[in-house]
Design an enzyme around this catalytic site. Sequence first.
Site, short mmCIF file in Angstrom:
data_model
loop_
_atom_site.label_atom_id
_atom_site.label_comp_id
_atom_site.label_asym_id
_atom_site.label_seq_id
_atom_site.Cartn_x
_atom_site.Cartn_y
_atom_site.Cartn_z
N GLN A 9 4.14 3.91 -1.37
CA GLN A 9 4.67 4.41 -2.75
C GLN A 9 5.41 3.25 -3.37
O GLN A 9 5.11 3.17 -4.56
CB GLN A 9 5.80 5.40 -2.20
CG GLN A 9 6.36 5.77 -3.54
CD GLN A 9 7.45 6.92 -3.31
OE1 GLN A 9 7.20 8.25 -3.46
NE2 GLN A 9 8.72 6.51 -2.80
N ASP A 10 6.52 3.02 -2.96
CA ASP A 10 7.29 1.74 -3.83
C ASP A 10 6.46 0.57 -4.07
O ASP A 10 6.73 0.08 -5.30
CB ASP A 10 8.61 1.35 -2.89
CG ASP A 10 9.45 2.52 -2.81
OD1 ASP A 10 9.19 3.63 -3.29
OD2 ASP A 10 10.58 2.16 -2.43
N GLU A 38 19.87 5.84 5.23
CA GLU A 38 19.86 6.36 6.37
C GLU A 38 20.94 5.53 7.15
O GLU A 38 21.37 5.83 8.47
CB GLU A 38 18.61 6.29 6.91
CG GLU A 38 17.75 7.51 6.14
CD GLU A 38 17.86 8.89 6.81
OE1 GLU A 38 18.40 9.05 8.14
OE2 GLU A 38 17.32 9.89 6.13
N LEU A 42 9.36 -4.55 1.46
CA LEU A 42 9.15 -3.20 1.28
C LEU A 42 8.49 -2.59 2.52
O LEU A 42 8.59 -1.35 2.72
CB LEU A 42 8.54 -2.64 0.09
CG LEU A 42 9.11 -3.03 -1.37
CD1 LEU A 42 8.13 -2.33 -2.51
CD2 LEU A 42 10.63 -3.00 -1.28
N SER A 77 18.50 1.18 3.33
CA SER A 77 18.29 2.73 3.24
C SER A 77 19.60 3.64 3.31
O SER A 77 20.54 2.90 4.20
CB SER A 77 17.24 3.40 4.20
OG SER A 77 17.43 4.60 4.38
N THR A 131 0.84 -1.24 -0.07
CA THR A 131 -0.05 -0.06 -0.01
C THR A 131 0.92 1.34 -0.01
O THR A 131 0.29 2.44 0.03
CB THR A 131 -0.84 -0.08 1.39
OG1 THR A 131 -0.04 0.34 2.41
CG2 THR A 131 -2.02 -1.10 1.30
N TYR A 135 15.51 4.75 13.19
CA TYR A 135 15.13 4.10 11.89
C TYR A 135 16.41 3.50 11.09
O TYR A 135 16.22 2.41 10.58
CB TYR A 135 14.42 5.38 10.92
CG TYR A 135 14.22 4.81 9.45
CD1 TYR A 135 13.07 4.31 9.12
CD2 TYR A 135 15.25 4.97 8.62
CE1 TYR A 135 12.78 3.99 7.66
CE2 TYR A 135 14.98 4.65 7.07
CZ TYR A 135 13.89 4.16 6.80
OH TYR A 135 13.62 3.75 5.46
N LYS A 138 17.13 -0.29 10.05
CA LYS A 138 17.63 -0.92 8.69
C LYS A 138 19.02 -1.39 8.55
O LYS A 138 19.24 -2.35 7.91
CB LYS A 138 17.53 0.47 7.80
CG LYS A 138 16.16 0.82 7.61
CD LYS A 138 15.37 0.21 6.34
CE LYS A 138 13.99 0.48 6.23
NZ LYS A 138 13.26 -0.68 5.41
#
Length: 344
Positions: free
Chosen positions: A13-14, A137, A79, A135, A11, A159, A163
């Site tokens: 974006q990617d 990040e 994702l 990511s 659901t 975050y 990751k």
Amino acid sequence: MSKRALITGITGQDGSYLAEHLLDQGYQVWGLCRGQANPRKDRIAKLIPELSFVDGDLMDQGSLVSAVDLVQPDEVYNLGAISFVPMSWQQPELVTEVNGTGVLRMLEAVRIVSGLTKSSGGSPRGQIRFYQASSSEMYGKVAESPQRETTSFHPRSPYGVAKAFGHYITQNYRESYGMYGVSGILFNHESPRRGAEFVTRKISLAVAQIKLGQMDKLHLGNLDAERDWGFAGDYVRAMHLMLQQEQAGDYVVGTGAMHQVRDAARIAFEHVGLDWQEHVVVDPGLVRPAEVETLCADSGNARRELGWEPEVDFEQLMRMMVESDLRQASRERDYSQLLATGSW
Ligand code: NDP
């Protein structure tokens, strides 16, 4: 026979761009969806009617095993995540559970369904290929610039830390079980489907509303913050290419071009004939507690080995987002006017 793909985060974006890309390539695609009445599921089901759904949650190991067993995918794209970095200071434990341990749960689901053990030396029942959404990040406080696959990590948010765990555990399953698992270290990527909480979309939404006279000021944090921003539609092609290689490996994906938040605002306002400086207000309360340093991708390996190139540049991206939000805001305004006047 067509390949089967399972996407978590369908659901988001990617997830939506990847599903469209894989369907174009002739795949059958399932999206893992959580919650008993997820409103975003209806939206994506309308957007991509060919998509199938399976229930599951990255917080629930059993549901992931059932989903992988039901779909019997050739490829799994993980994702699903809480993707808004600032939220990871507000709910660090939840973000660690979903973005970190959630990866481990998904890997376990793939391992269990494919019957992999430490001694099996690769899948006896055919490889399920696994993609992890890592990511930029993870780099945070950068050791070298631009960043490549070998640059060391120093995450600057819960975050980024979660990751990094997801990244290392994917590598570990590759080494421990012979699993075909890869991580795409993706730099920021945006689109008209980006969540409204992210700065590029916040700008494009505000520009559309200001243009239509529905608001006047846009509050932003650090205007000097720089990012390597690309288009999500370009980046999902890289995800797919990574799973088509003979050898599993991790790749950095980004444009290599840096832009400041002020550039995003300037391009967006200019696109509708407005001066950004008349509408942008700097709000120190919106600055991150620990800002990442200048993150800029060296995607040399992805370009050479995957043959991947981005097609949409930053100016085109910002203009595309403003156009989309302007269309949407105009439709909503017309609809409200119709409701107010009763003239259907
Ligand atoms: P979005 O925020 O748009 O989408 C996140 C998705 O994760 C949603 O579909 C959401 O579903 C799902 N999700 C959240 N919690 C759970 C859970 N407990 N179980 C299952 N699914 C869950 O993110 P993007 O599409 O932008 O990003 C995709 C991935 O790529 C993320 O992992 C993100 O961290 C990573 N990434 C993104 C970058 C970017 O710039 N966009 C850059 C680098 C990495 P729901 O509708 O149920 O909330």
